[in-house]
Design a protein around this motif. Sequence first.
Motif, PDB file in Angstrom:
ATOM      1  N   VAL A  66      -5.975   3.490  10.120  1.00  0.00           N
ATOM      2  CA  VAL A  66      -5.625   3.631   8.701  1.00  0.00           C
ATOM      3  C   VAL A  66      -6.635   4.514   7.987  1.00  0.00           C
ATOM      4  N   GLY A  67      -7.926   4.299   8.271  1.00  0.00           N
ATOM      5  CA  GLY A  67      -8.967   5.096   7.636  1.00  0.00           C
ATOM      6  C   GLY A  67      -8.846   6.574   7.957  1.00  0.00           C
ATOM      7  N   ALA A  68      -8.566   6.891   9.220  1.00  0.00           N
ATOM      8  CA  ALA A  68      -8.420   8.291   9.629  1.00  0.00           C
ATOM      9  C   ALA A  68      -7.226   8.940   8.940  1.00  0.00           C
ATOM     10  N   TYR A  69      -6.104   8.223   8.930  1.00  0.00           N
ATOM     11  CA  TYR A  69      -4.905   8.791   8.307  1.00  0.00           C
ATOM     12  C   TYR A  69      -5.103   8.959   6.799  1.00  0.00           C
ATOM     13  N   LEU A  70      -5.720   7.971   6.167  1.00  0.00           N
ATOM     14  CA  LEU A  70      -5.969   8.069   4.727  1.00  0.00           C
ATOM     15  C   LEU A  70      -6.917   9.220   4.412  1.00  0.00           C
ATOM     16  N   TRP A  71      -7.962   9.390   5.214  1.00  0.00           N
ATOM     17  CA  TRP A  71      -8.934  10.466   4.975  1.00  0.00           C
ATOM     18  C   TRP A  71      -8.262  11.833   5.039  1.00  0.00           C
ATOM     19  N   GLY A  72      -7.526  12.093   6.131  1.00  0.00           N
ATOM     20  CA  GLY A  72      -6.869  13.381   6.290  1.00  0.00           C
ATOM     21  C   GLY A  72      -5.816  13.627   5.233  1.00  0.00           C
ATOM     22  N   THR A  73      -5.029  12.596   4.922  1.00  0.00           N
ATOM     23  CA  THR A  73      -3.958  12.733   3.939  1.00  0.00           C
ATOM     24  C   THR A  73      -4.515  12.927   2.536  1.00  0.00           C
ATOM     25  N   ALA A  74      -5.544  12.158   2.190  1.00  0.00           N
ATOM     26  CA  ALA A  74      -6.148  12.274   0.861  1.00  0.00           C
ATOM     27  C   ALA A  74      -6.756  13.656   0.650  1.00  0.00           C
ATOM     28  N   VAL A 132       1.612   3.150   5.177  1.00  0.00           N
ATOM     29  CA  VAL A 132       0.596   3.769   4.312  1.00  0.00           C
ATOM     30  C   VAL A 132       1.245   4.739   3.333  1.00  0.00           C
ATOM     31  N   ASP A 133       2.182   5.545   3.820  1.00  0.00           N
ATOM     32  CA  ASP A 133       2.887   6.490   2.943  1.00  0.00           C
ATOM     33  C   ASP A 133       3.592   5.762   1.802  1.00  0.00           C
ATOM     34  N   LEU A 134       4.305   4.695   2.149  1.00  0.00           N
ATOM     35  CA  LEU A 134       5.104   3.983   1.146  1.00  0.00           C
ATOM     36  C   LEU A 134       4.234   3.186   0.181  1.00  0.00           C
ATOM     37  N   VAL A 135       3.265   2.452   0.734  1.00  0.00           N
ATOM     38  CA  VAL A 135       2.475   1.552  -0.107  1.00  0.00           C
ATOM     39  C   VAL A 135       1.420   2.308  -0.917  1.00  0.00           C
ATOM     40  N   VAL A 136       0.667   3.190  -0.273  1.00  0.00           N
ATOM     41  CA  VAL A 136      -0.442   3.865  -0.953  1.00  0.00           C
ATOM     42  C   VAL A 136       0.044   5.050  -1.781  1.00  0.00           C
ATOM     43  N   PHE A 137       0.675   6.016  -1.119  1.00  0.00           N
ATOM     44  CA  PHE A 137       1.029   7.245  -1.828  1.00  0.00           C
ATOM     45  C   PHE A 137       2.324   7.100  -2.634  1.00  0.00           C
ATOM     46  N   GLY A 138       3.212   6.208  -2.189  1.00  0.00           N
ATOM     47  CA  GLY A 138       4.388   5.903  -2.995  1.00  0.00           C
ATOM     48  C   GLY A 138       4.008   5.239  -4.304  1.00  0.00           C
ATOM     49  N   SER A 139       2.952   4.430  -4.280  1.00  0.00           N
ATOM     50  CA  SER A 139       2.455   3.787  -5.503  1.00  0.00           C
ATOM     51  C   SER A 139       1.683   4.779  -6.363  1.00  0.00           C
ATOM     52  N   LEU A 140       0.915   5.657  -5.702  1.00  0.00           N
ATOM     53  CA  LEU A 140       0.067   6.599  -6.442  1.00  0.00           C
ATOM     54  C   LEU A 140       0.870   7.532  -7.329  1.00  0.00           C
ATOM     55  N   ILE A 141       1.998   8.043  -6.845  1.00  0.00           N
ATOM     56  CA  ILE A 141       2.781   8.958  -7.663  1.00  0.00           C
ATOM     57  C   ILE A 141       3.355   8.257  -8.889  1.00  0.00           C
ATOM     58  N   VAL A 142       3.736   7.001  -8.745  1.00  0.00           N
ATOM     59  CA  VAL A 142       4.239   6.227  -9.886  1.00  0.00           C
ATOM     60  C   VAL A 142       3.123   6.016 -10.909  1.00  0.00           C
ATOM     61  N   ILE A 161       5.660  -0.890  -9.529  1.00  0.00           N
ATOM     62  CA  ILE A 161       5.282  -0.639  -8.132  1.00  0.00           C
ATOM     63  C   ILE A 161       5.684  -1.818  -7.250  1.00  0.00           C
ATOM     64  N   GLY A 162       5.379  -3.031  -7.714  1.00  0.00           N
ATOM     65  CA  GLY A 162       5.709  -4.225  -6.937  1.00  0.00           C
ATOM     66  C   GLY A 162       7.193  -4.366  -6.683  1.00  0.00           C
ATOM     67  N   LEU A 163       7.992  -4.156  -7.725  1.00  0.00           N
ATOM     68  CA  LEU A 163       9.445  -4.254  -7.565  1.00  0.00           C
ATOM     69  C   LEU A 163       9.958  -3.151  -6.645  1.00  0.00           C
ATOM     70  N   GLY A 164       9.359  -1.965  -6.773  1.00  0.00           N
ATOM     71  CA  GLY A 164       9.777  -0.856  -5.913  1.00  0.00           C
ATOM     72  C   GLY A 164       9.540  -1.154  -4.449  1.00  0.00           C
ATOM     73  N   LEU A 165       8.395  -1.745  -4.138  1.00  0.00           N
ATOM     74  CA  LEU A 165       8.091  -2.100  -2.747  1.00  0.00           C
ATOM     75  C   LEU A 165       9.004  -3.204  -2.238  1.00  0.00           C
ATOM     76  N   LEU A 166       9.259  -4.199  -3.095  1.00  0.00           N
ATOM     77  CA  LEU A 166      10.124  -5.313  -2.689  1.00  0.00           C
ATOM     78  C   LEU A 166      11.565  -4.879  -2.484  1.00  0.00           C
ATOM     79  N   LYS A 167      11.984  -3.813  -3.174  1.00  0.00           N
ATOM     80  CA  LYS A 167      13.354  -3.325  -3.051  1.00  0.00           C
ATOM     81  C   LYS A 167      13.505  -2.281  -1.950  1.00  0.00           C
ATOM     82  N   ASN A 168      12.389  -1.861  -1.341  1.00  0.00           N
ATOM     83  CA  ASN A 168      12.450  -0.838  -0.298  1.00  0.00           C
ATOM     84  C   ASN A 168      12.775  -1.504   1.035  1.00  0.00           C
ATOM     85  N   PRO A 169      13.951  -1.251   1.597  1.00  0.00           N
ATOM     86  CA  PRO A 169      14.347  -1.948   2.833  1.00  0.00           C
ATOM     87  C   PRO A 169      13.456  -1.637   4.027  1.00  0.00           C
TER      88      PRO A 169
END
Length: 309
Positions: A66-74, A132-142, A161-169
């Motif tokens: 997770v740390g490696a992916y977050l570092w490169g993506t960030a 990570v894409d959905l939870v971290v960066f999906g939340s960040l844009i909102v 954000i919470g409702l968006g995550l709960l509604k994401n299948p």
Amino acid sequence: MLAIFLKTLPFFALIALGYWAGRTKFFTAEATAYLTKFVFYFALSAMLFRFAANLSIADVLDWTFVGAYLWGTALVYLIATAVALVRWRGIEEAAVEAQCAVIGNVGFLGIPMLALLLGENAVGPVLMVLAVDLVVFGSLIVILITGSRDGRPSLGILKTIGLGLLKNPMIVSIALGLLWSSFALPIPGPVNEFLAILGAAATPGALFAIGASLAGKSAERISVAGWLSFCKLVLHPAAVAIAALLIFPVEPYAAGVMIAAAALPVAGNVYILAQHYGVAPTRVSASILISTAISIVTVSVVIAWVTSL
């Protein structure tokens, strides 16, 4: 590389078939929307649940990964944001462009393709990238768009954000699958067969839906879309590769899967967000179209490289 290209070609051929059906109006925009809904809520959810239910949290949750992916993506996220701000774009447009630069089509394209090309052991790392894409960066844009419009972040953003995550299948399916796995519960035979049959529709349905949805997108703002496609197809996998192979001690196979996932073209859900908030949807549309077309070559190159790690 030719062998890898020939293996990826059927996936992109299905996208091309969907594109043809959409362009010729054989498959209408309404039909595409309903096919996408079927794949998103039913077929892909069944596939993700079945995959996750056969994994343990220990197989998926690796903080070094997770740390490696977050570092490169960030890093790429910040580069794309900085370039947008230098061009005198506002925070909202910068957030959308940064999203294009790092969020790939992991759900609809990555899971079926990487599981086939890199083996079923790739499923765990791919699910981690998707989460990570959905939870971290999906939340960040909102947070960035809503906070920019409101003048400051508010508690209401957390509810959104919470409702968006709960509604994401996709998130729900992964979470339920891992929960099922944590109790070491076997999936009953008829249920397993049901999930297998329904999940099998995810790959052709998702790829066809990607192509059909691309048919309705324009290629305006070529220069910006070209830059964002370069970020997604070249800078993002390169930054993730540096993080996974040089900075963080990620196991080579998992690192290869992560890099391949980072090389995927811009995800369609970025367009949905851009359209929902009314921020540069045409620019996002062009980025999806261009990056998907170019990825026919670039994804093959990256996968050929990571298989040699």
